[in-house]
Design a protein around this motif. Sequence first.
Motif, PDB file in Angstrom:
ATOM      1  N   ASP A  55      -2.517  -4.181   4.504  1.00  0.00           N
ATOM      2  CA  ASP A  55      -3.051  -2.904   5.279  1.00  0.00           C
ATOM      3  C   ASP A  55      -3.405  -2.017   4.184  1.00  0.00           C
ATOM      4  O   ASP A  55      -4.635  -1.172   4.658  1.00  0.00           O
ATOM      5  N   CYS A  56      -2.832  -2.000   3.064  1.00  0.00           N
ATOM      6  CA  CYS A  56      -3.226  -0.700   2.042  1.00  0.00           C
ATOM      7  C   CYS A  56      -4.269  -1.699   1.060  1.00  0.00           C
ATOM      8  O   CYS A  56      -5.473  -1.258   0.971  1.00  0.00           O
ATOM      9  N   VAL A  57      -3.775  -2.416   0.368  1.00  0.00           N
ATOM     10  CA  VAL A  57      -4.434  -3.013  -0.892  1.00  0.00           C
ATOM     11  C   VAL A  57      -5.610  -3.906  -0.256  1.00  0.00           C
ATOM     12  O   VAL A  57      -6.674  -3.589  -0.769  1.00  0.00           O
ATOM     13  N   GLU A  58      -5.684  -4.443   0.967  1.00  0.00           N
ATOM     14  CA  GLU A  58      -6.867  -4.986   1.349  1.00  0.00           C
ATOM     15  C   GLU A  58      -7.532  -4.496   2.625  1.00  0.00           C
ATOM     16  O   GLU A  58      -8.368  -4.872   3.340  1.00  0.00           O
ATOM     17  N   ASP A  59      -7.253  -3.167   2.543  1.00  0.00           N
ATOM     18  CA  ASP A  59      -7.940  -2.287   3.432  1.00  0.00           C
ATOM     19  C   ASP A  59      -9.420  -1.949   3.194  1.00  0.00           C
ATOM     20  O   ASP A  59      -9.956  -2.023   2.307  1.00  0.00           O
ATOM     21  N   SER A  60     -10.086  -2.449   4.666  1.00  0.00           N
ATOM     22  CA  SER A  60     -11.537  -2.560   4.377  1.00  0.00           C
ATOM     23  C   SER A  60     -12.393  -1.204   4.440  1.00  0.00           C
ATOM     24  O   SER A  60     -13.430  -1.343   3.990  1.00  0.00           O
ATOM     25  N   ILE A  61     -11.645  -0.130   4.655  1.00  0.00           N
ATOM     26  CA  ILE A  61     -12.373   1.188   4.418  1.00  0.00           C
ATOM     27  C   ILE A  61     -12.691   1.485   3.166  1.00  0.00           C
ATOM     28  O   ILE A  61     -13.454   1.810   2.750  1.00  0.00           O
ATOM     29  N   CYS A  62     -11.560   1.110   2.331  1.00  0.00           N
ATOM     30  CA  CYS A  62     -11.777   1.465   0.829  1.00  0.00           C
ATOM     31  C   CYS A  62     -12.952   0.528   0.151  1.00  0.00           C
ATOM     32  O   CYS A  62     -13.859   1.120  -0.509  1.00  0.00           O
ATOM     33  N   GLY A  63     -12.983  -0.585   0.753  1.00  0.00           N
ATOM     34  CA  GLY A  63     -14.130  -1.501   0.229  1.00  0.00           C
ATOM     35  C   GLY A  63     -14.370  -1.360  -1.248  1.00  0.00           C
ATOM     36  O   GLY A  63     -13.407  -1.850  -2.079  1.00  0.00           O
ATOM     37  N   TYR A  64     -15.502  -1.082  -1.765  1.00  0.00           N
ATOM     38  CA  TYR A  64     -15.827  -1.134  -3.125  1.00  0.00           C
ATOM     39  C   TYR A  64     -15.149   0.041  -3.842  1.00  0.00           C
ATOM     40  O   TYR A  64     -15.076  -0.312  -5.015  1.00  0.00           O
ATOM     41  N   ALA A  65     -14.627   0.802  -3.183  1.00  0.00           N
ATOM     42  CA  ALA A  65     -13.855   1.958  -3.884  1.00  0.00           C
ATOM     43  C   ALA A  65     -12.692   1.689  -4.507  1.00  0.00           C
ATOM     44  O   ALA A  65     -11.858   2.379  -5.096  1.00  0.00           O
ATOM     45  N   ARG A  66     -12.247   0.573  -4.136  1.00  0.00           N
ATOM     46  CA  ARG A  66     -10.856   0.175  -4.470  1.00  0.00           C
ATOM     47  C   ARG A  66     -10.487   0.084  -5.834  1.00  0.00           C
ATOM     48  O   ARG A  66     -11.693  -0.541  -6.808  1.00  0.00           O
ATOM     49  N   ASP A  67      -9.586   0.714  -6.581  1.00  0.00           N
ATOM     50  CA  ASP A  67      -9.157   0.735  -7.863  1.00  0.00           C
ATOM     51  C   ASP A  67      -8.178  -0.023  -8.302  1.00  0.00           C
ATOM     52  O   ASP A  67      -6.932  -0.051  -7.876  1.00  0.00           O
ATOM     53  N   ARG A  68      -8.531  -1.218  -9.111  1.00  0.00           N
ATOM     54  CA  ARG A  68      -7.360  -2.292  -9.453  1.00  0.00           C
ATOM     55  C   ARG A  68      -6.641  -1.514 -10.040  1.00  0.00           C
ATOM     56  O   ARG A  68      -5.163  -1.995 -10.163  1.00  0.00           O
ATOM     57  N   GLU A  69      -6.742  -0.651 -10.935  1.00  0.00           N
ATOM     58  CA  GLU A  69      -5.649  -0.001 -11.828  1.00  0.00           C
ATOM     59  C   GLU A  69      -4.484   0.802 -10.956  1.00  0.00           C
ATOM     60  O   GLU A  69      -3.490   0.637 -11.121  1.00  0.00           O
ATOM     61  N   TYR A  70      -5.260   1.349  -9.901  1.00  0.00           N
ATOM     62  CA  TYR A  70      -4.387   2.050  -9.014  1.00  0.00           C
ATOM     63  C   TYR A  70      -3.625   1.059  -8.331  1.00  0.00           C
ATOM     64  O   TYR A  70      -2.180   1.195  -7.943  1.00  0.00           O
ATOM     65  N   VAL A  71      -4.248   0.042  -7.608  1.00  0.00           N
ATOM     66  CA  VAL A  71      -3.312  -1.145  -6.802  1.00  0.00           C
ATOM     67  C   VAL A  71      -2.441  -1.572  -7.652  1.00  0.00           C
ATOM     68  O   VAL A  71      -1.121  -1.811  -7.274  1.00  0.00           O
ATOM     69  N   GLY A  72      -2.780  -2.082  -8.933  1.00  0.00           N
ATOM     70  CA  GLY A  72      -1.662  -2.264  -9.968  1.00  0.00           C
ATOM     71  C   GLY A  72      -0.328  -1.462  -9.927  1.00  0.00           C
ATOM     72  O   GLY A  72       0.844  -1.844  -9.994  1.00  0.00           O
ATOM     73  N   ARG A  73      -0.517  -0.018 -10.027  1.00  0.00           N
ATOM     74  CA  ARG A  73       0.606   0.773 -10.040  1.00  0.00           C
ATOM     75  C   ARG A  73       1.597   0.725  -8.770  1.00  0.00           C
ATOM     76  O   ARG A  73       2.677   0.774  -9.022  1.00  0.00           O
ATOM     77  N   VAL A  74       0.606   0.772  -7.713  1.00  0.00           N
ATOM     78  CA  VAL A  74       1.257   0.799  -6.361  1.00  0.00           C
ATOM     79  C   VAL A  74       2.265  -0.573  -6.354  1.00  0.00           C
ATOM     80  O   VAL A  74       3.441  -0.343  -6.044  1.00  0.00           O
ATOM     81  N   LEU A  75       1.873  -1.656  -6.669  1.00  0.00           N
ATOM     82  CA  LEU A  75       2.485  -2.908  -6.558  1.00  0.00           C
ATOM     83  C   LEU A  75       3.623  -3.005  -7.396  1.00  0.00           C
ATOM     84  O   LEU A  75       4.472  -3.536  -7.132  1.00  0.00           O
ATOM     85  N   LYS A  76       3.446  -2.397  -8.767  1.00  0.00           N
ATOM     86  CA  LYS A  76       4.316  -2.459  -9.803  1.00  0.00           C
ATOM     87  C   LYS A  76       5.568  -1.685  -9.134  1.00  0.00           C
ATOM     88  O   LYS A  76       6.967  -2.101  -9.051  1.00  0.00           O
ATOM     89  N   GLU A  77       5.353  -0.576  -8.619  1.00  0.00           N
ATOM     90  CA  GLU A  77       6.144   0.281  -7.927  1.00  0.00           C
ATOM     91  C   GLU A  77       7.036  -0.399  -6.970  1.00  0.00           C
ATOM     92  O   GLU A  77       8.349  -0.229  -6.821  1.00  0.00           O
TER      93      GLU A  77
END
Length: 351
Positions: A55-77
Motif C-alpha cells: 500500500d505504501c511502497v507500491e502506492d500508485s498515487i506517488c508514481g514517478y515521485a517515488r524516492d528509492r532512497e526514502y523507500v530504503g529508509r522506511v524498509l530498513k526501519e
Amino acid sequence: RTGVIATRMSAQADQEWRVLCAFRQRAPAKEVVEEARTLCGGSWDAKVQKFVLEDCVEDSICGYARDREYVGRVLKELILAAEREGVQVLDEVYHTHAETLVPHDDGQLDRSQWIHKTYAYGPQKNTINAKEQYRYITLRVSRDMFHGSTGCHEWEAGFYLAEFLMNRPDIVAGKKLMEIGSGSGVSGIVAARLDPQELVLTDGDLDTVDNLLDNLDRNGIAASGRLAETGGVCKVRCVQVSWEAFADHPVSKMRPHAILGADLLYDPGVIPSLVDLLKRGLSSRVGCVAYIATALRNESTLDAFLSASESHGLRVEDCTELHSHPTVGFHHLEILDRSRLRLHALHLPPN
C-alpha cells in the motif's frame, strides 16, 4: 453487533489512511513504521509488512515521485524493528530493500536536491472510503534548507491559505486573482482548480518560478510562463517579479478581485515594499481584498506589518477565528499547527 464492526472497520481504515498520508508526505521513516505498527495491535506480523510494502511502497498515487532512497529508509526501519522483536521478515521486504541499495539511473531528478511530496485534501470527516474522496497535490521541493531557494520549500502558511480557499470557493470562482510569493505552488494549485477567470502567480526568484511551473504541470494545470507556453487562452500565468519592481511591471495593471499571499513576513525589511504593493493592487479595483496567511515566528514582525498597513490607509480584519474549523482541508498534515497561524483580510475602505 453490525455497528461495532462498522466502527472497527472505520477506525482501521482511518489508521491505514494516516500511515499512507505520512508515507506520501515523506514523514521521518521511523514515524511511518511506528504508525504502521498500530494496524495490528502493536505487532509486526505479515499483515503490517504487506501493508507497508503493497500500500505504501507500491502506492500508485506517488508514481514517478517515488524516492528509492526514502523507500530504503522506511524498509530498513521496518526490518530492524521486526528483527529486534524476533518477528520473521517477509522475503519480499528483504528483496525490495535490497533493490533500493543498488544504484541505477531510473530517469528521476537529482536526489541530492529534489524530492517529491504528495498531500491529500478533501472532507475532514473520516470515512472508510477516504482514499476515493480525496484529491491530491504532488510538489517537487528542495530536499532540505541547504538546497534551493526558500521558495522551493513547502511552508505551513501556504497550506493554511490553500485550505481557506477550499472552504471559500466563492473568492476564486469566476474571479481574477493574483498571488505574491507563490513559492512551490500549493495554494496556487488549489486556486487553479476552483475555476478562476484568471490567476497570476508571482515570485521574485527565477528558480522558484521555474519549479512552480513544473509543479503546476505535474498537477495537471496548464500555465504560461518562462518555461511553458500553451495554445489558446491560458487562465494561469507564472510571472517573475520582485515587490520592489511591481509598480513598473505589466502585471501591476491586472486589476484583481483578490490578492493572495502566504508566509511573506520572513524579514521586517520587506514590509515597506510589501505594503506598497498591496495598496497598489487593492486600489486597482473597488472591492478588491488581500488575504494574507502568516505563521507566527516573530509576532513583532506581524504587528509591524499590520501597523504599517493601517498607517497607509488599509483596513485590516483578523479572519483567523472564521477559519478555525474548516470542513474541507488537508488530511493528516502534521506540519499544519493552527495555533501558530493567522489569516488577515486587507482592503481599502470606500471613499
